[in-house]
Design a protein around this motif. Structure first.
Motif, PDB file in Angstrom:
ATOM      1  N   SER A   1      47.231  45.639  42.166  1.00  0.00           N
ATOM      2  CA  SER A   1      45.684  45.150  42.359  1.00  0.00           C
ATOM      3  C   SER A   1      44.670  45.648  41.286  1.00  0.00           C
ATOM      4  CB  SER A   1      45.199  45.408  43.778  1.00  0.00           C
ATOM      5  OG  SER A   1      45.838  45.026  44.980  1.00  0.00           O
TER       6      SER A   1
ATOM      7  N   GLY B   1      34.940  39.253  49.006  1.00  0.00           N
ATOM      8  CA  GLY B   1      35.618  38.477  50.101  1.00  0.00           C
ATOM      9  C   GLY B   1      35.140  38.785  51.410  1.00  0.00           C
TER      10      GLY B   1
ATOM     11  N   GLU C   1      39.776  42.481  55.776  1.00  0.00           N
ATOM     12  CA  GLU C   1      40.659  42.103  54.551  1.00  0.00           C
ATOM     13  C   GLU C   1      40.325  40.612  54.592  1.00  0.00           C
ATOM     14  OE1 GLU C   1      44.654  42.655  54.837  1.00  0.00           O
ATOM     15  OE2 GLU C   1      44.717  42.135  57.070  1.00  0.00           O
TER      16      GLU C   1
ATOM     17  N   TYR D   1      40.711  36.747  51.812  1.00  0.00           N
ATOM     18  CA  TYR D   1      41.344  36.145  50.626  1.00  0.00           C
ATOM     19  C   TYR D   1      40.689  34.959  50.308  1.00  0.00           C
ATOM     20  CZ  TYR D   1      44.569  34.112  47.153  1.00  0.00           C
ATOM     21  OH  TYR D   1      44.997  33.459  45.982  1.00  0.00           O
TER      22      TYR D   1
ATOM     23  N   GLY E   1      40.515  36.894  45.318  1.00  0.00           N
ATOM     24  CA  GLY E   1      41.921  37.432  45.561  1.00  0.00           C
ATOM     25  C   GLY E   1      41.965  37.988  46.800  1.00  0.00           C
ATOM     26  N   SER E   2      42.787  38.873  46.917  1.00  0.00           N
ATOM     27  CA  SER E   2      42.725  39.589  48.266  1.00  0.00           C
ATOM     28  C   SER E   2      42.260  40.750  48.164  1.00  0.00           C
ATOM     29  CB  SER E   2      44.598  39.978  48.555  1.00  0.00           C
ATOM     30  OG  SER E   2      44.609  40.537  49.858  1.00  0.00           O
TER      31      SER E   2
ATOM     32  N   SER F   1      47.739  38.024  47.217  1.00  0.00           N
ATOM     33  CA  SER F   1      47.917  37.757  48.964  1.00  0.00           C
ATOM     34  C   SER F   1      49.289  38.502  49.451  1.00  0.00           C
ATOM     35  CB  SER F   1      47.954  36.453  49.201  1.00  0.00           C
ATOM     36  OG  SER F   1      48.160  35.907  50.385  1.00  0.00           O
TER      37      SER F   1
ATOM     38  N   THR G   1      47.709  43.786  49.564  1.00  0.00           N
ATOM     39  CA  THR G   1      46.627  44.682  49.709  1.00  0.00           C
ATOM     40  C   THR G   1      47.021  45.752  50.692  1.00  0.00           C
ATOM     41  OG1 THR G   1      45.189  43.197  50.655  1.00  0.00           O
ATOM     42  CG2 THR G   1      44.955  43.508  48.496  1.00  0.00           C
TER      43      THR G   1
END
Length: 415
Positions: free
Chosen positions: A54, A80, A253, A255, A260-261, A283, A286
């Motif tokens: 990441s 996100g 969390e 996405y 991104g994640s 994906s 994380t």
């Protein structure tokens, strides 16, 4: 002249040889540091943290704010769905769990925006408690929008509250534009800023309860005909998920293609609470990367208390440092605090690892003098109404004894 030239040439050759030996090593170190972006690995004596795929990550100890691990932690990225941590925290700070929240067109629009939702309907009524569980367990965008309007009067006003609160937490590179985390090119944050927000959230008892719940049921409402069973979809608290982490307190969390994640979480082990943030990951990665970073933070560091023998310390005095570190390995920096007190910052290798508030020594001395004066006055007040005869007798006997001792010393000296 030839001898001088000989030695000058010899020195030049030695310098060139030294540069040949050292320059490539330094360049290699700088290249490696730039390649990984893990700034904490360059701290002398600091345990080397794992590299992750990441883009950015941070691990922070909750009570001391010690940055245990940092990879590109100040790089500006999209947050996100981690935005919902701030949305939930603001709702907790500005409402009661029993408040009634009625769905309007604002909230219902979140059902068709392409994000997560609980299919809320127009005029449907939920309690604030039900709304917060829907946001944290199901990442419900429809509920996040409605909560924002309910508390702020409008979504835009609530977003302004979010930005103000972020600044109060110490965030320097965070701008919120919506309460859901859906893509917006103007909405951004950093791993470090999200850690500060998550710290404030995880320190809230009700937030911890909600975030750590595995399932929650919303009973039938005034509109819906049946109950809604919400299952926490956060990977690190789901025992069936490969990213499950047994010490995790909860988190959020999400996405999107833009972000991104992204993931934020808190974990507690052996009375130590760590906060982990991972941004712009692939994906499905994380959660496991956050788990490895948390293991690194728990396994390689210890809490060291410095206030056990320092009576001048009013509060703080705990530092989170590499395992095996003793107090003499730390340096301090003092600065003026409130009420004449001193604020002390502790450092390990130039890195902040904890703080303390020290008492004002001068104020302590003045209080002792004042106490002594009060005791002396009390003694004088007690002696005033009593006869002086016993004191004269005691004084005379004392003087006689001193005279005898002096005579004995003189005789001894002469002999």
């Amino acid at each position: 002249m030839r001898i001088k030239r000989f030695f000058a040439g010899l020195l030049a050759a030695a310098a060139a040889f030294s540069l040949l030996l050292h320059t490539p090593v330094k360049a290699a170190e700088e290249t490696a540091a730039a390649g990984t972006g893990i700034t904490t690995n360059s701290i002398s004596g600091w345990p080397q943290g794992p590299d992750i795929t990441s883009t950015a990550a941070v691990v922070m100890e909750d009570s001391t704010n010690t940055i245990v691990y940092a990879k590109n932690m100040d790089q500006v990225l999209y947050p996100g769905a981690t935005v919902k941590v701030m949305t939930t925290l603001l709702a907790l700070e500005n409402s009661q769990l029993t408040d009634q929240v009625t769905m309007t067109a604002t909230g219902v629009s979140g059902v068709t925006d392409g994000g997560a939702n609980i299919s809320a309907q127009l005029d449907e009524v939920f309690t604030m408690e039900q709304c917060l569980y829907a946001m944290m367990l199901s990442s419900a965008n429809d509920i996040a929008l409605q909560v924002a309007e309910h508390i702020g009067g409008s979504v835009d006003a609530f977003v302004q509250m979010m930005n103000t609160r972020a600044t109060e937490f110490g965030c320097t590179d965070t701008v919120f534009t919506n309460p859901t985390g859906l893509p917006d090119e103007n909405q951004h944050t950093t791993a470090h800023d999200m850690a500060l927000i998550m710290k404030a959230a995880i320190d809230n008892d009700t937030f911890r309860t909600i975030a750590g719940t595995t399932s929650y049921t919303i009973p039938a409402t005034n509109v819906s005909g049946g109950e809604r069973v919400l299952t926490n979809n956060f990977s690190m608290t789901n025992s069936a998920n490969a990213a499950y982490y047994q010490y995790c307190l909860g988190g959020r969390e999400g996405y999107t293609e833009a972000s991104g994640s992204t993931l934020v979480c808190g974990a507690r082990k052996n009375d130590i609470t760590l906060i982990a943030v991972v941004l712009q990951g692939a994906s499905g990665t994380t959660g496991t990367e956050a788990g490895s970073l948390l293991n690194y933070g728990f396994d390689n560091f210890q809490m060291l208390s410095l206030g056990d023998t320092d009576f001048n310390m009013i509060s703080g005095g705990n530092v989170y440092v590499p395992s095996g570190t003793s107090a003499d390995a730390l340096t301090t920096e003092d600065s003026p605090g409130e009420n004449g007190q001193t604020s002390r910052q502790y450092y390990f290798g130039g890195t902040p690892v904890g703080t303390a508030v020290m008492a004002a020594v001068q104020e302590q001395d003045d209080s002792l003098v004042q106490e002594s004066q009060q005791n002396l006055t009390a003694a004088q007040d007690y002696s005033a109404p009593h006869t002086d005869v016993p004191y004269y007798i005691i004084g005379g006997v004392g003087a006689f004894l001193m005279l005898l001792i002096l005579i004995g010393i003189i005789k001894t000296a002469r002999s």
